[in-house]
Design an enzyme around this catalytic site. Sequence first.
Site, PDB file in Angstrom:
ATOM      1  N   ASP A 245      21.581  25.232 -16.454  1.00 40.45           N
ATOM      2  CA  ASP A 245      20.671  26.251 -17.095  1.00 40.45           C
ATOM      3  C   ASP A 245      21.389  27.559 -17.211  1.00 40.45           C
ATOM      4  OD1 ASP A 245      18.568  27.353 -18.309  1.00 40.45           O
ATOM      5  OD2 ASP A 245      17.080  26.700 -17.117  1.00 40.45           O
TER       6      ASP A 245
HETATM    7  C1  BGC Z   1      15.943  28.413 -19.808  1.00 42.69           C
HETATM    8  C2  BGC Z   1      16.392  27.049 -20.600  1.00 42.69           C
HETATM    9  C3  BGC Z   1      17.039  27.284 -22.048  1.00 42.69           C
HETATM   10  C4  BGC Z   1      18.274  28.451 -21.708  1.00 42.69           C
HETATM   11  C5  BGC Z   1      18.992  28.726 -22.787  1.00 42.69           C
HETATM   12  C6  BGC Z   1      17.095  29.321 -19.918  1.00 42.69           C
HETATM   13  O1  BGC Z   1      16.696  30.430 -19.070  1.00 42.69           O
HETATM   14  O2  BGC Z   1      15.404  27.755 -18.687  1.00 42.69           O
HETATM   15  O3  BGC Z   1      15.312  26.069 -20.928  1.00 42.69           O
HETATM   16  O4  BGC Z   1      17.556  26.109 -22.617  1.00 42.69           O
HETATM   17  O5  BGC Z   1      17.779  29.440 -20.914  1.00 42.69           O
HETATM   18  O6  BGC Z   1      18.230  29.142 -23.726  1.00 42.69           O
END
Ligand code: BGC
Length: 680
Positions: A245
């Site tokens: 993440d």
């Molecule tokens: C979120 C993810 C997401 C990523 C990129 C993160 O902060 O938790 O769900 O896919 O950002 O967009």
Amino acid sequence: MGILEVKKGMSNREIEDYANYVISQMSLEEKVKQMIGNGINIKVLFDGGFGKRVYDAVGSEKYNIPSFKFTDGPRGVIIPGSTCFPVSMARGASWDIVLEERIGDVIGKEVRAHGGNLFGGVCINNLRHPSWGRAQETYGEDTFLLGEFGAALTRGVQKHNVMATAKHFCANSIEKSRFKVNVKMDERTLREVYLPHFKRCVDEGCATIMSAYNKLRGKYCGHNDYLLRDILKGEWNFKGFVHSDWMHGVKDTVGGITGGLDVEMPRAKYYKYKKIGTALQEGKISESMIDETVKRVIRTILRYTTKEDPQIYEVNLIGCKEHHKVALEAAEKSMVLLKNEKETLPLNKNKITKLGIFGRLARIRNTGDHGSSGVKTKKSITPLKGIKKFLGDSIEVLYNDGRDKKSVKALAKEVDAAIVIVGLTYKDEGEYIIELRTGGDRENLSLHNDHIELIELVASENQNCIVVLIGGSAITMEEWKDQVPSILMAWYSGVEGGKALAKIIFGDVNPSGKLPFTIPKDPNDLPFFDTSVNEIEYGYYHGYTLFDKKGLEPAFPFGFGLSYTKFEFHNISVNVKDEKVIATVDVKNTGSVPGDEVVQLYIGFNDSEIERPAKLLKGFSRVHLQPNEVKNVEIEVPIKNIAWYNPESKSWEIEKMIYNLYIGPSSREGDLLSTQFNLN
Ligand code: BGC
């Protein structure tokens, strides 16, 4: 590169050979480039840059390996112009996995038309508590429902050679403390409640997994070798790669690499050539770990980028009419009619002359979260616009935003029916991003006081008061629900939401959604939830299994939803054959309009000698019935799906005993027909 080359239509064998060959030629520096995002600066994310284009990671021109091009979801592709669907929670309420696969198909096409090849939007975290800020991004509180929806979205997206990502692996369901909270749980809870839906997506062929920010049993999920190496890559034989993440998904070089985290996103912070080199020299990681990661990455990317495409992806596909039609169907099928006394709904166009619409939310574009799942669309139809357009000049529509009590009362008195649109926005719930001042978990499950006052005021003046709720998970209603005849859960319903709402209110569409979670009367009946604690225990029970266990009556049970027609269930039967439990039931539409019913199958474990839930959802089927039509509905449950995980033998076991089988229109005991089958 001699006979080894990248070309369309490569077989898996050729891809493996190519990956092995490339790895044997690559320097460490070249390998490390296959383990990182291509360098987006976090500041850019919060500077209006996020979501405007696809993000590149890994890849090598020298070795002919395309990069993966990430874009996010899940309520559509987040890049402007894309089709904005109802949020996943709404789609979960449709219980329509054929539709979800079609939504995946649209998303897959739009990802490709934007130039992407990886969709990070198969969010299947379990809704343990409805306060979770990102509840709207997932499909509900039940493992089986989550798995079927995640698998359907994966199937649809991957048809277009887009790699799907199931996220956030795992136990990610508190927002404000997501970067630090340590989630504790016992082995059965992990195996039976928090992992099966991920396994379902892996079995469906989901190409990639995103690790969660939080810790599981003391280790960050991105460093968690038990999760990533032992279970995902080992036991489940997952062949794709794991990416982190984005904000703080990797905390150190050695932790990530030994844990089994393949790609650090969106840029190298810990997976830097120098840091990895040092860790190698110090013997803290091994070259074979790096090679394994690089192989996973190359293999997965080549599998998707060398497959022949089923079609050409031109930009005019993005947000096109056909795609909006799918969004409209999703909105129509997901709205849940929770209460409808005296058949207040549907409103009869011929019987009313003046309609009142109340509440600020009636005229704002409210499609959900403004964090990483926010689809930017200027086209979405608000409730007010949808209703006005639907009615044209046939009925006078009068709007009041609800701020001035006097005028609210006067208008409520004057109109034949009143629709009060209340609920939540991205300010109340969503991904918690401090820099964007958005989102967070809900502190309170009820409506804002001014919304409650508005409902009470309108209801006191008008008997035909219809409350339309906007939001992404459970809203408690005890304060006001007895004062109004009709309540409709309309969710964040996407680009066509206002149109769908109008069609339901006036009976052009018969509501058919069913709650994908339990709505409590009293929030104290829910599991412990606290966004300030550093550590939390996730128990074996939540949602309907917890209510069953404690013998509590919810305000609205899991699986519940009304229709403008009536359905009857008769003649339940069950047969065990070929490693499957095959159940049938007759469902009859006894009302006067056509409608869809969601037939739900639960298995009960009354005879069990171990601790098991009273019942678990194990199958469902959505059927369409004309008035008086009867359909014999068959639902199959593979016997392996009713196993429990024995932590002592470390294996899934089927109890030899008599099982209960329930079928009906909701999880409520009184709604279910019951029978038994014997696996002795
Ligand atoms: C979120 C993810 C997401 C990523 C990129 C993160 O902060 O938790 O769900 O896919 O950002 O967009």
